[in-house]
Design a protein around this motif. Sequence first.
Motif, short mmCIF file in Angstrom:
data_model
loop_
_atom_site.label_atom_id
_atom_site.label_comp_id
_atom_site.label_asym_id
_atom_site.label_seq_id
_atom_site.Cartn_x
_atom_site.Cartn_y
_atom_site.Cartn_z
N LEU A 1 0.84 -1.20 0.00
CA LEU A 1 0.00 0.00 0.00
C LEU A 1 0.87 1.25 0.00
CD1 LEU A 1 -2.63 -1.25 2.62
CD2 LEU A 1 -2.96 -1.02 0.14
N ALA A 2 1.94 1.21 0.78
CA ALA A 2 2.86 2.34 0.80
C ALA A 2 3.52 2.51 -0.56
CB ALA A 2 3.93 2.13 1.88
N LYS A 3 3.91 1.40 -1.17
CA LYS A 3 4.60 1.48 -2.46
C LYS A 3 3.71 2.12 -3.52
CE LYS A 3 7.43 -1.20 -5.65
NZ LYS A 3 7.94 -2.53 -6.04
N THR A 4 2.43 1.78 -3.52
CA THR A 4 1.50 2.38 -4.48
C THR A 4 1.44 3.88 -4.31
OG1 THR A 4 0.16 0.37 -4.61
CG2 THR A 4 -0.90 2.44 -5.24
N GLN A 5 1.31 4.33 -3.06
CA GLN A 5 1.25 5.76 -2.80
C GLN A 5 2.55 6.45 -3.23
OE1 GLN A 5 -1.41 7.53 -1.78
NE2 GLN A 5 -2.52 5.62 -1.85
N LEU A 6 3.67 5.86 -2.87
CA LEU A 6 4.95 6.47 -3.17
C LEU A 6 5.21 6.53 -4.68
CD1 LEU A 6 6.95 4.79 -0.29
CD2 LEU A 6 6.52 7.25 -0.52
N GLU A 7 4.82 5.51 -5.38
CA GLU A 7 4.98 5.53 -6.85
C GLU A 7 4.11 6.61 -7.46
OE1 GLU A 7 6.36 0.94 -7.82
OE2 GLU A 7 4.23 1.47 -7.92
N ASN A 8 2.90 6.79 -6.95
CA ASN A 8 2.03 7.88 -7.43
C ASN A 8 2.72 9.23 -7.26
OD1 ASN A 8 0.02 6.07 -8.08
ND2 ASN A 8 -1.18 6.44 -6.23
N ILE A 9 3.32 9.43 -6.09
CA ILE A 9 3.97 10.70 -5.77
C ILE A 9 5.17 10.94 -6.66
CG2 ILE A 9 5.27 11.92 -3.96
CD1 ILE A 9 3.42 10.28 -1.96
N LEU A 10 6.04 9.94 -6.76
CA LEU A 10 7.27 10.11 -7.54
C LEU A 10 6.98 10.22 -9.03
CD1 LEU A 10 9.61 7.65 -5.62
CD2 LEU A 10 9.34 10.11 -5.30
N ASN A 11 6.01 9.46 -9.51
CA ASN A 11 5.65 9.56 -10.93
C ASN A 11 5.05 10.93 -11.25
OD1 ASN A 11 6.53 6.96 -11.47
ND2 ASN A 11 4.51 6.04 -11.22
N TYR A 12 4.23 11.44 -10.34
CA TYR A 12 3.65 12.77 -10.55
C TYR A 12 4.75 13.83 -10.60
CZ TYR A 12 1.06 17.07 -9.66
OH TYR A 12 0.55 18.35 -9.76
N SER A 13 5.71 13.70 -9.69
CA SER A 13 6.81 14.66 -9.68
C SER A 13 7.56 14.66 -11.01
CB SER A 13 7.78 14.33 -8.53
OG SER A 13 8.94 15.12 -8.60
N VAL A 14 7.92 13.48 -11.49
CA VAL A 14 8.67 13.37 -12.75
C VAL A 14 7.85 13.89 -13.92
CG1 VAL A 14 9.69 11.75 -14.38
CG2 VAL A 14 10.11 11.48 -11.92
N ALA A 15 6.57 13.54 -13.95
CA ALA A 15 5.72 13.94 -15.06
C ALA A 15 5.47 15.44 -15.10
CB ALA A 15 4.38 13.20 -14.98
N ASN A 16 5.73 16.11 -13.99
CA ASN A 16 5.51 17.55 -13.90
C ASN A 16 6.82 18.31 -13.69
OD1 ASN A 16 2.34 18.20 -13.72
ND2 ASN A 16 2.75 16.20 -12.78
N GLY A 17 7.84 17.89 -14.43
CA GLY A 17 9.10 18.61 -14.42
C GLY A 17 9.88 18.52 -13.14
N ASP A 18 9.91 17.33 -12.52
CA ASP A 18 10.58 17.13 -11.23
C ASP A 18 10.04 18.08 -10.17
OD1 ASP A 18 12.15 14.98 -11.90
OD2 ASP A 18 13.88 16.18 -12.46
N LYS A 19 8.74 18.16 -10.10
CA LYS A 19 8.07 19.02 -9.14
C LYS A 19 8.48 18.65 -7.72
CE LYS A 19 3.48 20.93 -8.21
NZ LYS A 19 3.88 22.27 -8.66
N TYR A 20 8.69 19.64 -6.90
CA TYR A 20 9.10 19.54 -5.49
C TYR A 20 10.57 19.15 -5.33
CZ TYR A 20 4.05 19.52 -4.70
OH TYR A 20 2.72 19.84 -4.69
N TRP A 21 11.30 19.02 -6.43
CA TRP A 21 12.71 18.68 -6.34
C TRP A 21 13.56 19.92 -6.56
CZ3 TRP A 21 16.21 15.39 -4.72
CH2 TRP A 21 17.50 15.42 -5.26
N ALA A 22 14.41 20.26 -5.58
CA ALA A 22 15.34 21.37 -5.74
C ALA A 22 16.52 20.89 -6.57
CB ALA A 22 15.82 21.86 -4.38
N PRO A 23 16.73 21.42 -7.77
CA PRO A 23 17.73 20.84 -8.68
C PRO A 23 19.18 21.10 -8.31
CG PRO A 23 16.74 22.79 -9.65
CD PRO A 23 15.97 22.51 -8.39
N THR A 24 19.43 22.14 -7.50
CA THR A 24 20.81 22.46 -7.11
C THR A 24 20.87 22.64 -5.60
OG1 THR A 24 20.52 24.87 -7.26
CG2 THR A 24 21.13 23.68 -9.30
N LEU A 25 22.10 22.65 -5.09
CA LEU A 25 22.28 22.86 -3.66
C LEU A 25 21.79 24.23 -3.23
CD1 LEU A 25 23.37 21.97 -0.91
CD2 LEU A 25 25.64 22.78 -1.62
#
Length: 548
Positions: free
Chosen positions: A247-271
């Motif tokens: 169940l956790a894996k399903t949720q986490l995959e949804n989150i990470l896939n959404y981030s990637v599909a939306n331009g690495d949303k919520y990811w700070a690209p540099t330090l």
Amino acid sequence: MFKLKNILWMGALALSVISCDDFLETAPSDLLSSNSFYQTAAQSEQGVIGVYGDLDQISNYVYLHMSECRSDNAWVEPRPNGLREYAEIGTFRAGEDLGMFNNAWNFLYKVIYDANVAMTKIEGCDFGDKTSIKEQFLGEMLFMRGWCYFELARLWGNVPLIVTPVSPSEVKGIGQSTPREIIETVVIPDLTEAKNKLPYKEQMVSASGSSISSEGRADKMAAEAMLARVYMTLAGSPYNDSNAKSLAKTQLENILNYSVANGDKYWAPTLDEWRKQWMPSTDYYNKYSIFAIQHRTNENRNYLIFNFSPGLPPSYTSRRIFGNSIWVEKTLEYEFERTFSNGKKDGRGIGFTILEGYEEEPNYPAYTNDRENVILEDGTTVEVYTKTMFYKYLPSKPKLAELGMSFDESSMAGDYDWPVNFPILRLEDMMLLYAELLADEGNVVEAMYYVNKIRERAGCDPETASTSADALRLIKRERRVELAGEGIRWFDLVRYGEWQSAITRMFDNYNNPDGTDKSELKNGRYLYPIPLDQMNAVPGLYSQNEGY
């Protein structure tokens, strides 16, 4: 936080004058409980925002004192000058009479009570053709209630379960539910329904239909991320529910896939981008947080920085900081001190997450840190600083200058008025939770991809692992470093089943000074004691937790 009419803020502040046994019995005197209120979508939104106004002390009580200071991230001075609640908590001496426990309990139940009122009123309010907005408001309140019951279950375990506004006489007859009952009956259903009702933040709107995407209110992603955290908690100790992993894996995959599909949303690209998220800037509030407790100037309600950060000289800040004796634990300090093959240290550490000292200034003596040996888990002995300060949330003058940013401290209404958000859910947390599951399945290469993506951004050497056990060890370490100061480490130690061994090792590394006693690390103390005032409200209604 959000700008509200004073009458709504009075409801959030009223808790300080409500007696401890009245947290669910006293109807608020503000608009939230008025039968004449919640008559329109706009009034309903005011009520919803009022519930967000209840959150200001949660970062200070729940995540700083009751999580970070309880964990092996922080070494507290065992015998400080005077009674300090963080010292009682960090040495496991704290009993049921500690005032902070009752305050934290009341603040969480204040959110729940106000969310219950809001949902009841909103359900009966005619939104006309704005049904999607009504659903959004209800979803926000479901998120708030589910999240706060989750924290109650993690902190105290056996707590009363109340999902509707109730009368004082009814409250006195409601006993405790088990943490598993709380999670299964309220937390998971509330967060699941919230996920279904809420849009992603780009589609979040006000009662008038205007965008509120930058305001930091709970959206679909927040509900999914909190649900993932809940399932990962169930997968670990003391529940050890293997079904929760999928169940956790399903949720986490949804989150990470959404981030990637939306331009690495919520990811700070540099330090530098990662560092800027901790600064007071409209461009960075909520840019890299999935959900955060909001703070803005002229509220004077950000207590965590005053309590967590050190007292500092004028070249750092003109504001008064309390300067508690809460230090970066020595093995965590080592992670930030060590130099990698590229000649660099971890860019998240010295000068940003931690501060090791400062030079003398007029009327302000230098802070000279001591160095001592510490034995690492692999048996290696290294020398590190022993009284390094936590510094993550303070937007100091040197930090701002290095990042080319500015902030006028004279705009602050007081010493609690720092306009710096406190992150509750971040993408890196989700990435490393997912890596845990991958490592558990034997997918070591992909698990380490997530670890090294975070490490390399910070300037650290990448790590390799040949076994699942190696990968899991490195994932745990990375969670400790990346999420330091965010109130996550204690709950990680509990679900790993390692809290007793970790705290024992920490006590040993500090030579078990006066004020520490390993016999205090009793089995049941992964939970806190039910507060004494709650035990006394209706004698015999509640049972005390094991170990107290």
